[in-house]
Design an enzyme around this catalytic site. Sequence first.
Site, PDB file in Angstrom:
ATOM      1  N   HIS A 125       0.752  -1.112  -0.038  1.00  0.00           N
ATOM      2  CA  HIS A 125       0.068  -0.166  -0.049  1.00  0.00           C
ATOM      3  C   HIS A 125       1.104   1.410   0.074  1.00  0.00           C
ATOM      4  O   HIS A 125       0.233   2.366  -0.297  1.00  0.00           O
ATOM      5  CB  HIS A 125      -0.971   0.044   1.177  1.00  0.00           C
ATOM      6  CG  HIS A 125      -1.996  -0.975   1.228  1.00  0.00           C
ATOM      7  ND1 HIS A 125      -2.750  -1.218   0.068  1.00  0.00           N
ATOM      8  CD2 HIS A 125      -2.124  -2.110   2.257  1.00  0.00           C
ATOM      9  CE1 HIS A 125      -3.631  -2.221   0.726  1.00  0.00           C
ATOM     10  NE2 HIS A 125      -3.376  -2.669   1.863  1.00  0.00           N
ATOM     11  N   ASP A 161      -2.539 -10.893  -2.082  1.00  0.00           N
ATOM     12  CA  ASP A 161      -2.914 -10.267  -0.804  1.00  0.00           C
ATOM     13  C   ASP A 161      -4.613 -10.024  -0.999  1.00  0.00           C
ATOM     14  O   ASP A 161      -4.768  -9.647  -2.362  1.00  0.00           O
ATOM     15  CB  ASP A 161      -2.207  -9.047  -0.353  1.00  0.00           C
ATOM     16  CG  ASP A 161      -2.617  -8.576   0.769  1.00  0.00           C
ATOM     17  OD1 ASP A 161      -1.955  -9.084   2.005  1.00  0.00           O
ATOM     18  OD2 ASP A 161      -3.701  -7.805   1.035  1.00  0.00           O
ATOM     19  N   HIS A 163      -6.192  -7.440  -0.253  1.00  0.00           N
ATOM     20  CA  HIS A 163      -6.284  -6.104  -0.932  1.00  0.00           C
ATOM     21  C   HIS A 163      -5.376  -5.723  -2.010  1.00  0.00           C
ATOM     22  O   HIS A 163      -4.341  -6.174  -2.201  1.00  0.00           O
ATOM     23  CB  HIS A 163      -5.618  -4.990   0.328  1.00  0.00           C
ATOM     24  CG  HIS A 163      -6.222  -5.521   1.756  1.00  0.00           C
ATOM     25  ND1 HIS A 163      -5.708  -6.421   2.746  1.00  0.00           N
ATOM     26  CD2 HIS A 163      -7.411  -4.982   2.320  1.00  0.00           C
ATOM     27  CE1 HIS A 163      -6.211  -6.334   3.718  1.00  0.00           C
ATOM     28  NE2 HIS A 163      -7.336  -5.502   3.579  1.00  0.00           N
ATOM     29  N   ASP A 248      -4.217 -12.986   3.601  1.00  0.00           N
ATOM     30  CA  ASP A 248      -5.579 -12.411   4.413  1.00  0.00           C
ATOM     31  C   ASP A 248      -6.647 -12.627   3.479  1.00  0.00           C
ATOM     32  O   ASP A 248      -7.839 -12.186   3.843  1.00  0.00           O
ATOM     33  CB  ASP A 248      -5.701 -10.887   4.793  1.00  0.00           C
ATOM     34  CG  ASP A 248      -4.715  -9.997   3.509  1.00  0.00           C
ATOM     35  OD1 ASP A 248      -4.492 -10.632   2.473  1.00  0.00           O
ATOM     36  OD2 ASP A 248      -4.324  -8.962   3.835  1.00  0.00           O
TER      37      ASP A 248
HETATM   38 ZN    ZN Z   1      -3.787  -7.291   2.895  1.00  0.00          ZN
END
Ligand code: ZN
Length: 344
Positions: A125, A161, A163, A248
């Site tokens: 991120h 991931d 996200h 995740d």
């Molecule tokens: Zn994540």
Amino acid sequence: MPMSLTLIHTERFAEHQTPPGHPERPERAEVMDVVAGRWKSRGVEVVPPSAATREQLLRVHDGDYLRRISETVGRAVKLDPDTYTSPESHEIALLAAGAAVQAVNHAMSGPQRRALAFVRPPGHHAERDRAMGFCLFNNVAIAAAHARANGAEKVAIVDYDVHHGNGTQHIFEDDPHVLYVSTHQFPYYPGTGAAGEVGRGAGAGFTVNVPLEVGAVDEDYQTAFSAVILPVLSQFKPDLVILSAGFDAHERDPLAGMRLSTDAFAAMTGELRGVAERHCQGRMAVVTEGGYDLQALAASLDAVTETLNGSPQAARWPRSGVASDRGRAAAEAAARALSPFWRF
Ligand SMILES: [Zn+2]
């Protein structure tokens, strides 16, 4: 053919402290310690990282941003609503980025070399000039830029991931030499990663987003891989595969709503190892991202390490038996957006 798997890890990753109850908690590093110790006892080389250099960081981050992060040394600072430092965080984040660079150095040093960097904080991120979503430095982006500066013509980053890796996408979105591929829950944090985001300018077509509706199962991810991700990778023909390995999307994870089994992480990793075997003599670097259920994290790290350490074999996808067409819908949207650039 000689095989070499190296794990890059240090127990010091636990020194990046977060507030009580924060999901990115130091116990994640302790889980990594246990898994690394287990593989060390089975003969896998485990080496400690050294800090990333300023030159390596400046390939993807602004100098002004590096100065701002360095000013957190010795202090606990809230950088954004989710992202915190403790007095040691700057040093630990430098070690995480350095571990990703070392993984690339190992993978690039000869054929059939794979490396896993078990790190925290995660990185995908982090933007060029902003900490975000638990991430300080974009470990994988720094690793990819390092590979490009050291002889890799084309680098593929795959990010499973849960996200979307907004930072990684933005850093390379106009660069045709770095392919960024992401599967992620969508819509969800951080909000980016729609199928129509395909890159810009000379990089158009070299960003591949496969946004999946919440609740996706193993079969959905298998469809995303077989219909979109593997066809693009086989046409791109990378010189190095880098994996942003977040866990995740696991069914046990408390942060997100996907339903992947541990075996699905092995299958995805096995597919990517297959890509590396076919196109770049097996060269592959894996860097951890998220994964907030400690039991799922340990099992998934073990499964991924096993996949990279054993003999190459066809990926074995598990069956959840749950009827879902989330994968088909996501693959169709991605293929539609990317059809000007790739054959499906
Ligand atoms: Zn994540």
